[in-house]
Scaffold this active site. Structure first.
Site, PDB file in Angstrom:
ATOM      1  N   SER A  62       0.810  -1.216   0.000  1.00  0.00           N
ATOM      2  CA  SER A  62       0.000   0.000   0.000  1.00  0.00           C
ATOM      3  C   SER A  62       0.845   1.268   0.000  1.00  0.00           C
ATOM      4  O   SER A  62       0.503   2.248  -0.658  1.00  0.00           O
ATOM      5  CB  SER A  62      -0.945   0.004   1.201  1.00  0.00           C
ATOM      6  OG  SER A  62      -1.908  -1.020   1.070  1.00  0.00           O
TER       7      SER A  62
ATOM      8  N   ARG B  73       2.210 -12.203   8.035  1.00  0.00           N
ATOM      9  CA  ARG B  73       1.178 -11.458   7.323  1.00  0.00           C
ATOM     10  C   ARG B  73       1.627 -11.119   5.904  1.00  0.00           C
ATOM     11  O   ARG B  73       0.891 -11.325   4.950  1.00  0.00           O
ATOM     12  CB  ARG B  73       0.846 -10.186   8.097  1.00  0.00           C
ATOM     13  CG  ARG B  73      -0.208  -9.332   7.448  1.00  0.00           C
ATOM     14  CD  ARG B  73      -0.858  -8.454   8.481  1.00  0.00           C
ATOM     15  NE  ARG B  73      -1.633  -7.382   7.892  1.00  0.00           N
ATOM     16  CZ  ARG B  73      -2.497  -6.648   8.566  1.00  0.00           C
ATOM     17  NH1 ARG B  73      -2.689  -6.875   9.853  1.00  0.00           N
ATOM     18  NH2 ARG B  73      -3.160  -5.689   7.984  1.00  0.00           N
ATOM     19  N   ASP B  74       2.824 -10.597   5.778  1.00  0.00           N
ATOM     20  CA  ASP B  74       3.388 -10.345   4.454  1.00  0.00           C
ATOM     21  C   ASP B  74       4.132 -11.568   3.930  1.00  0.00           C
ATOM     22  O   ASP B  74       4.601 -11.570   2.789  1.00  0.00           O
ATOM     23  CB  ASP B  74       4.336  -9.139   4.502  1.00  0.00           C
ATOM     24  CG  ASP B  74       3.600  -7.873   4.903  1.00  0.00           C
ATOM     25  OD1 ASP B  74       2.454  -7.690   4.446  1.00  0.00           O
ATOM     26  OD2 ASP B  74       4.155  -7.077   5.675  1.00  0.00           O
TER      27      ASP B  74
ATOM     28  N   ARG C  60       3.968  -9.220  15.253  1.00  0.00           N
ATOM     29  CA  ARG C  60       3.746  -7.852  14.774  1.00  0.00           C
ATOM     30  C   ARG C  60       2.414  -7.278  15.242  1.00  0.00           C
ATOM     31  O   ARG C  60       2.252  -6.058  15.321  1.00  0.00           O
ATOM     32  CB  ARG C  60       3.837  -7.801  13.243  1.00  0.00           C
ATOM     33  CG  ARG C  60       2.832  -8.686  12.531  1.00  0.00           C
ATOM     34  CD  ARG C  60       2.999  -8.616  11.019  1.00  0.00           C
ATOM     35  NE  ARG C  60       2.449  -7.371  10.493  1.00  0.00           N
ATOM     36  CZ  ARG C  60       2.590  -6.973   9.233  1.00  0.00           C
ATOM     37  NH1 ARG C  60       3.300  -7.700   8.390  1.00  0.00           N
ATOM     38  NH2 ARG C  60       2.049  -5.846   8.819  1.00  0.00           N
TER      39      ARG C  60
ATOM     40  N   ARG D 131       9.479   1.127   6.611  1.00  0.00           N
ATOM     41  CA  ARG D 131       8.136   1.717   6.512  1.00  0.00           C
ATOM     42  C   ARG D 131       7.753   2.273   7.878  1.00  0.00           C
ATOM     43  O   ARG D 131       7.951   1.631   8.902  1.00  0.00           O
ATOM     44  CB  ARG D 131       7.135   0.664   6.035  1.00  0.00           C
ATOM     45  CG  ARG D 131       5.721   1.191   5.959  1.00  0.00           C
ATOM     46  CD  ARG D 131       4.847   0.296   5.123  1.00  0.00           C
ATOM     47  NE  ARG D 131       3.470   0.340   5.549  1.00  0.00           N
ATOM     48  CZ  ARG D 131       2.478  -0.301   4.941  1.00  0.00           C
ATOM     49  NH1 ARG D 131       2.722  -1.032   3.876  1.00  0.00           N
ATOM     50  NH2 ARG D 131       1.246  -0.230   5.395  1.00  0.00           N
TER      51      ARG D 131
ATOM     52  N   LYS E 177      -6.223   2.999   6.293  1.00  0.00           N
ATOM     53  CA  LYS E 177      -5.598   3.433   5.043  1.00  0.00           C
ATOM     54  C   LYS E 177      -5.517   4.957   4.928  1.00  0.00           C
ATOM     55  O   LYS E 177      -5.192   5.475   3.853  1.00  0.00           O
ATOM     56  CB  LYS E 177      -6.370   2.860   3.841  1.00  0.00           C
ATOM     57  CG  LYS E 177      -6.394   1.329   3.788  1.00  0.00           C
ATOM     58  CD  LYS E 177      -5.001   0.748   3.547  1.00  0.00           C
ATOM     59  CE  LYS E 177      -5.045  -0.773   3.503  1.00  0.00           C
ATOM     60  NZ  LYS E 177      -3.704  -1.357   3.220  1.00  0.00           N
TER      61      LYS E 177
ATOM     62  N   ASP F 258      -4.102  -0.536  -5.542  1.00  0.00           N
ATOM     63  CA  ASP F 258      -2.670  -0.347  -5.297  1.00  0.00           C
ATOM     64  C   ASP F 258      -1.908  -1.664  -5.382  1.00  0.00           C
ATOM     65  O   ASP F 258      -0.705  -1.683  -5.633  1.00  0.00           O
ATOM     66  CB  ASP F 258      -2.437   0.326  -3.947  1.00  0.00           C
ATOM     67  CG  ASP F 258      -3.139  -0.393  -2.801  1.00  0.00           C
ATOM     68  OD1 ASP F 258      -4.032  -1.224  -3.069  1.00  0.00           O
ATOM     69  OD2 ASP F 258      -2.821  -0.107  -1.632  1.00  0.00           O
ATOM     70  N   HIS F 259      -2.595  -2.769  -5.168  1.00  0.00           N
ATOM     71  CA  HIS F 259      -2.025  -4.119  -5.261  1.00  0.00           C
ATOM     72  C   HIS F 259      -3.163  -5.109  -5.087  1.00  0.00           C
ATOM     73  O   HIS F 259      -4.273  -4.741  -4.701  1.00  0.00           O
ATOM     74  CB  HIS F 259      -0.953  -4.360  -4.194  1.00  0.00           C
ATOM     75  CG  HIS F 259      -1.449  -4.158  -2.791  1.00  0.00           C
ATOM     76  ND1 HIS F 259      -2.256  -5.063  -2.139  1.00  0.00           N
ATOM     77  CD2 HIS F 259      -1.281  -3.125  -1.923  1.00  0.00           C
ATOM     78  CE1 HIS F 259      -2.555  -4.605  -0.934  1.00  0.00           C
ATOM     79  NE2 HIS F 259      -1.989  -3.434  -0.778  1.00  0.00           N
TER      80      HIS F 259
END
Length: 491
Positions: free
Chosen positions: A61, A147-148, A177, A247, A320, A427-428
């Site tokens: 994002s 998660r990622d 996380r 990030r 977001k 965005d993805h």
């Protein structure tokens, strides 16, 4: 062609030919069906080199919104930092050197994975080894991902960290996380991670044994309960601390807890002096040295619209909000002239599969209000496809898509009534692939294309492209000449 324009970003809704475990395909979506029949559409790249990430790297994002807003490909922090480390430039990095020189003990904390969204394990390892070269005692504070990357992949990454451990480098703490990287002011989560840094929540188990014990309780990597290991006595005054995530949005809260003098979110053991540094700028109010300062991005979509004295509104729910403000504006925190921002509170639930509609209705009402006010450019993000997709819950992700579709129907109807142009993209991807090849839940983003639809006077077809082509396309719908720094429009 000049029209007032909507830029709609349907976060986490991507294109995938296969229908298996595809929440977008299986959702009842009359608005999308209508757009497929009546609007020109194409496919947009959102990952890898097309958005300034390494080849094959899935988009995210932050990167997606930065690329959308800039209208050009930007070297993302992941690539920039990796190149710097590969070129052995850390030994000449002033923020890094000044921070580690102030203490014999250096604490390194960050997300332990190669997901590349918030951090990269190669950065973690490189910083630890460079500290060791300077004869420092290095305490590693590992944040497990899940998660990622795959939900139970922490042991694989742990082995990589253990390979560099010796008498000078030790694993001090571990935390999922969910706790250490909250971004929604859930400080009861941050407190648990903070306490482990202080040497509380000891476990007699080894790091690998502790992770396995969490798995035995059906706790996956994202939710591993914070703990510290034997021989770690907690952070002390006058020691050095570097947070290695590049990030910023999920790094701010834990760094605030460690460093802010005025902090009331929970009762904490405070420090007289802790030498903190961050990988990138996390917050304009933070006084800490930054290893890799942001590169300035000029002439973004929002800035160009402002230069033409037009009004704009950026709308999203909490999860977001930073993406449609800070990130899409090129890392600029302060709104531009005539830029209005609308924040809709995300629902207070543990995970969003419990409420897959999230706050999409509130976001939609804000969009409709701005349209009726005649706002020249409305930028809106619908978070559902991504945030619910991250839970791995297929049925909930279908409901998330259906909630977004219903909202898009209201917006599209009013757009036609009020003669608004519209560009809709993502965005993805995420929710279009909910299981991997082994039928395990897939909670991360996809490395593929997304749809792009355009409603605009005279627009009969649009080309395939990438997120860097969106800003100039929006400006063309608005009748504004794009700056030379932007890449070509899609039509």
């Amino acid at each position: 062609m000049a029209q007032k324009t909507l830029l709609i970003i349907t976060d986490g809704i991507g294109y995938r030919k296969d229908s298996d475990h595809n929440a977008f395909f299986h959702a009842k979506k009359p608005t999308y069906d209508l757009m497929f029949k009546t609007l020109p559409y194409s496919l947009i790249d959102t990952h890898g080199l097309s958005v300034g990430l390494p080849k094959g790297q899935m988009g995210n994002s932050e990167v997606g919104h930065m690329c959308i807003g800039a209208g050009r490909v930007l070297y993302q922090d992941l690539v920039r930092i990796s190149l710097s480390l590969q070129n052995d430039e850390l030994k000449n990095n002033p923020a890094f050197l000044n921070t580690i020189q102030k203490s014999h003990v250096v604490h390194l904390m960050g997300l332990m994975s190669d997901g590349g969204v918030h951090s990269h394990i190669e950065h973690f390892i490189a910083l630890a080894l460079e500290c060791e070269k300077s004869h420092k005692k290095v305490c590693l504070h590992l944040i497990t991902d899940g998660r990622d990357v795959a939900p139970k992949s922490a042991l694989t990454y742990l082995k990589q960290m253990q390979n560099i451990c010796n008498e000078n480098i030790q694993i001090a703490t571990i935390s999922g996380r969910f706790y250490a990287m909250d971004r929604d002011n859930r400080f009861e989560r941050i407190e648990l991670a903070y306490n482990s840094l202080m040497g509380l929540n000891h476990t007699p188990l080894s790091p690998s044994e502790y992770i396995q014990s969490q798995y035995d309780k059906n706790i996956t990597d994202e939710f591993i309960i914070p703990a510290c290991f034997k021989n770690y006595c907690g952070m002390q005054d006058d020691e050095s601390f570097i947070f290695i995530n590049f990030r910023n949005d999920r790094a701010r809260e834990i760094v605030s807890a460690l460093g802010q003098k005025e902090f009331n979110s929970f009762k904490r053991q405070a420090f007289k002096k802790l030498h903190i540094a961050t990988m990138t700028p996390y917050d304009n109010s933070f006084p800490y040295p930054v290893l890799f300062p942001k590169e300035s991005v000029q002439n973004t979509l929002a800035e160009v619209v402002s230069q033409h004295n037009l009004t704009q509104s950026h709308i999203a729910e909490t999860e977001k909000y930073a993406h449609v403000t800070f990130f899409i504006n090129g890392g600029v925190e302060t709104p531009f002239k005539n830029e209005n921002r609308v924040l809709i509170q995300s629902p207070k639930v543990t995970t969003y599969d419990l409420k897959p509609e999230m706050s999409a209705k509130g976001v939609t009402l804000a969009v409709l209000e701005q349209m009726r006010l005649g706002t020249d450019l409305i930028i809106v993000n619908f978070a559902n496809g991504d945030m619910v997709g991250h839970t791995g819950n297929f049925e909930a992700s279908i409901k998330a898509v259906e909630a977004v579709d219903a909202c898009l129907g209201e917006i599209l109807s009013l757009a036609k009534e009020l003669d608004y142009a519209m560009l809709l993209t993502s965005d993805h991807g995420n929710c279009e692939r909910m299981k991997d090849e082994n039928q395990n839940p897939l909670t991360n983003h996809t490395a593929g294309s997304v749809y792009c639809f355009v409603l605009g006077n005279g627009v009969k077809s649009i080309k395939n492209g990438a997120l860097n082509n969106i800003a100039s396309s929006v400006l063309k719908l608005m009748g504004i000449k794009a700056p030379a720094t932007m890449d070509e429009p899609l039509f």
